[in-house]
Scaffold this motif. Structure first.
Motif, PDB file in Angstrom:
ATOM      1  N   PRO A  14      14.950 -28.007  37.543  1.00 27.01           N
ATOM      2  CA  PRO A  14      16.472 -28.244  37.694  1.00 27.01           C
ATOM      3  C   PRO A  14      16.913 -28.780  38.907  1.00 27.01           C
ATOM      4  CG  PRO A  14      15.855 -25.936  37.062  1.00 27.01           C
ATOM      5  CD  PRO A  14      14.581 -26.803  37.342  1.00 27.01           C
ATOM      6  N   PRO A  37      22.294 -26.256  40.241  1.00 24.84           N
ATOM      7  CA  PRO A  37      21.235 -26.380  39.136  1.00 24.84           C
ATOM      8  C   PRO A  37      21.862 -25.932  37.784  1.00 24.84           C
ATOM      9  CG  PRO A  37      20.758 -24.075  40.270  1.00 24.84           C
ATOM     10  CD  PRO A  37      21.708 -24.964  41.044  1.00 24.84           C
ATOM     11  N   GLN A  38      21.195 -26.288  36.697  1.00 24.26           N
ATOM     12  CA  GLN A  38      21.434 -26.050  35.470  1.00 24.26           C
ATOM     13  C   GLN A  38      22.820 -26.882  34.935  1.00 24.26           C
ATOM     14  OE1 GLN A  38      20.537 -22.226  36.284  1.00 24.26           O
ATOM     15  NE2 GLN A  38      18.588 -23.149  36.370  1.00 24.26           N
ATOM     16  N   ARG A  41      23.202 -28.967  30.142  1.00 19.98           N
ATOM     17  CA  ARG A  41      22.769 -27.957  29.064  1.00 19.98           C
ATOM     18  C   ARG A  41      22.079 -28.545  27.981  1.00 19.98           C
ATOM     19  NH1 ARG A  41      28.273 -24.348  29.830  1.00 19.98           N
ATOM     20  NH2 ARG A  41      27.859 -23.513  31.542  1.00 19.98           N
ATOM     21  N   PRO A  61      17.769 -30.891  30.233  1.00 20.38           N
ATOM     22  CA  PRO A  61      18.071 -30.152  30.948  1.00 20.38           C
ATOM     23  C   PRO A  61      16.852 -29.659  31.952  1.00 20.38           C
ATOM     24  CG  PRO A  61      18.373 -28.902  28.853  1.00 20.38           C
ATOM     25  CD  PRO A  61      17.772 -30.427  28.690  1.00 20.38           C
ATOM     26  N   LEU A  64      12.865 -24.658  32.941  1.00 20.58           N
ATOM     27  CA  LEU A  64      12.942 -23.278  33.276  1.00 20.58           C
ATOM     28  C   LEU A  64      11.567 -22.670  32.540  1.00 20.58           C
ATOM     29  CD1 LEU A  64      16.539 -22.319  32.642  1.00 20.58           C
ATOM     30  CD2 LEU A  64      15.349 -22.855  35.032  1.00 20.58           C
ATOM     31  N   GLY A  67      14.130 -18.119  30.146  1.00 21.03           N
ATOM     32  CA  GLY A  67      15.646 -17.700  30.511  1.00 21.03           C
ATOM     33  C   GLY A  67      15.897 -16.257  30.365  1.00 21.03           C
ATOM     34  N   LEU A  72      20.317 -19.494  29.443  1.00 22.01           N
ATOM     35  CA  LEU A  72      19.109 -19.900  30.098  1.00 22.01           C
ATOM     36  C   LEU A  72      18.100 -20.007  28.886  1.00 22.01           C
ATOM     37  CD1 LEU A  72      19.567 -18.013  33.499  1.00 22.01           C
ATOM     38  CD2 LEU A  72      19.985 -20.576  32.888  1.00 22.01           C
ATOM     39  N   ILE A  75      18.743 -23.421  27.417  1.00 23.55           N
ATOM     40  CA  ILE A  75      18.460 -24.523  28.321  1.00 23.55           C
ATOM     41  C   ILE A  75      16.822 -24.775  28.452  1.00 23.55           C
ATOM     42  CG2 ILE A  75      18.053 -25.175  30.678  1.00 23.55           C
ATOM     43  CD1 ILE A  75      20.988 -24.030  30.898  1.00 23.55           C
ATOM     44  N   PHE A 210      28.688 -21.283  35.739  1.00 21.30           N
ATOM     45  CA  PHE A 210      27.762 -21.283  34.817  1.00 21.30           C
ATOM     46  C   PHE A 210      28.017 -20.631  33.605  1.00 21.30           C
ATOM     47  CE2 PHE A 210      25.993 -21.567  39.448  1.00 21.30           C
ATOM     48  CZ  PHE A 210      25.127 -22.415  38.985  1.00 21.30           C
TER      49      PHE A 210
END
Ligand code: GTP
Ligand code: MG
Length: 297
Positions: A14, A37-38, A41, A61, A64, A67, A72, A75, A210
């Motif tokens: 991110p 960040p993020q 998406r 995205p 990660l 999530g 998350l 993503i 978010f």
């Protein structure tokens, strides 16, 4: 020289500068950019066509490891899926924040998927961390080429060099995959939703952006103008008032800034009407996420 065309994933942790790179090489504000960040998406595709090839950039995205909520998770899965779907990868690593540990599972995945890749050290106008040198050595040890870039001050020659290297990773093709006149496969409607979301990301504080989605309720384009009605969906009742702001001031600011960006991009007159609605904890519920278009393929 044979014509080359294909999909290149812009992959990284991110905030690495993936979306900024895409906008910069295209010369268009297509993908959402934020210091938070993020920001990205869902994947966004940008097309760069030339006499010798066509690169379809797939802005992913940020990667990660896992999530914590449904958003998350989506993503994390979307970033992985982009790696699987593309022909080649450019791994973007910001020079001021290398985070080698978090990059290991990402590089492992690119290699497990057998994707040809190059690396790009981004944000070269910022102070370089000591970890950059080690990372460059690591890549070279694997026979992977490393480039440098800054969206603030990249010279034309640097841009050309990196574009040539990316194109070199792509398969030969009898011709372009998309109409060379296009710079994206996204619709103006989708870009508008992302532009509005970007302004929310920038202007709203703490956790609010978010948990915010933009739903286009009405989209109408005629000879005179583009008219858009959209709902900003928040995940807590208490966020509604903040997004609207005192006397509707915040909502007005979001709308005005998004309109200005969209008018610049389309060259047309744009009207944006916004309202705010609340859907309790939608980022934690897969079913609600799917309804909003956040569904893994
Ligand atoms: N100084 C400087 N800042 C940059 C550069 N490229 C990107 N940034 C900044 O870095 C931040 C993150 O940029 P994004 O392009 O949104 O990063 P991303 O990798 O797409 O982030 P996610 O979508 O959240 O994974 C933004 O504040 C950008 O303005 C650069 O070349 N130089
Ligand atoms: Mg992004």
């Amino acid at each position: 020289m044979a014509f080359k065309a294909g999909f290149v994933g812009l992959i990284g942790l991110p905030n690495a500068g993936k979306s900024s790179f895409l906008n910069n090489v295209l010369g268009e504000t297509l993908a959402i950019v934020s210091h938070k960040p993020q920001a990205t998406r869902k994947r966004v595709q940008g097309i760069l066509s030339s006499e010798t090839g066509q690169i379809v950039f797939v802005d992913a995205p940020g990667f990660l490891a896992k999530g914590k909520n449904a958003m998350l998770k989506f993503i994390a899965e979307e970033a992985r899926q982009v790696i699987r779907d593309v022909d080649a990868v450019m791994l973007l690593v910001p020079c001021d924040d290398v985070n080698a540990d978090a990059m290991i599972p990402l590089i492992d995945l690119i290699q497990a998927e057998k994707k040809p890749w190059i690396a790009c050290i981004t944000k070269r106008d910022l102070k370089e961390s000591a970890a950059v040198e080690k990372f460059v050595e690591y890549c070279k040890g694997k026979g992977v080429e490393v480039f440098g870039y800054s969206v603030r001050n990249a010279a034309m020659a640097e841009k050309t060099q990196i574009i040539n290297a990316i194109q070199g990773l792509l398969p030969e093709s009898p011709g372009p995959l998309f109409d060379p006149e296009l710079f994206t496969t996204e619709t103006v409607r989708d870009i508008a939703a992302e532009m509005i979301r970007e302004r929310c990301f920038e202007l709203l504080k703490q956790e609010i952006p978010f948990g915010l989605a933009v739903v286009i309720d009405k989209y109408k384009e005629d000879k005179k103008m583009i008219r858009i009605d959209a709902t900003l969906l928040v995940e807590k009742e208490s966020h509604k008032g903040i997004v609207i702001g005192r006397g509707g001031e915040m909502l007005k600011k979001i709308g005005t800034q998004a309109r200005e960006k969209l008018e610049k991009m389309t060259g047309e007159k744009v009207f944006i009407g916004l309202h705010v609605s609340h859907k309790q904890n939608w980022t934690r519920q897969e079913r609600k996420m799917k309804e909003l278009g956040y569904e893994s393929k």
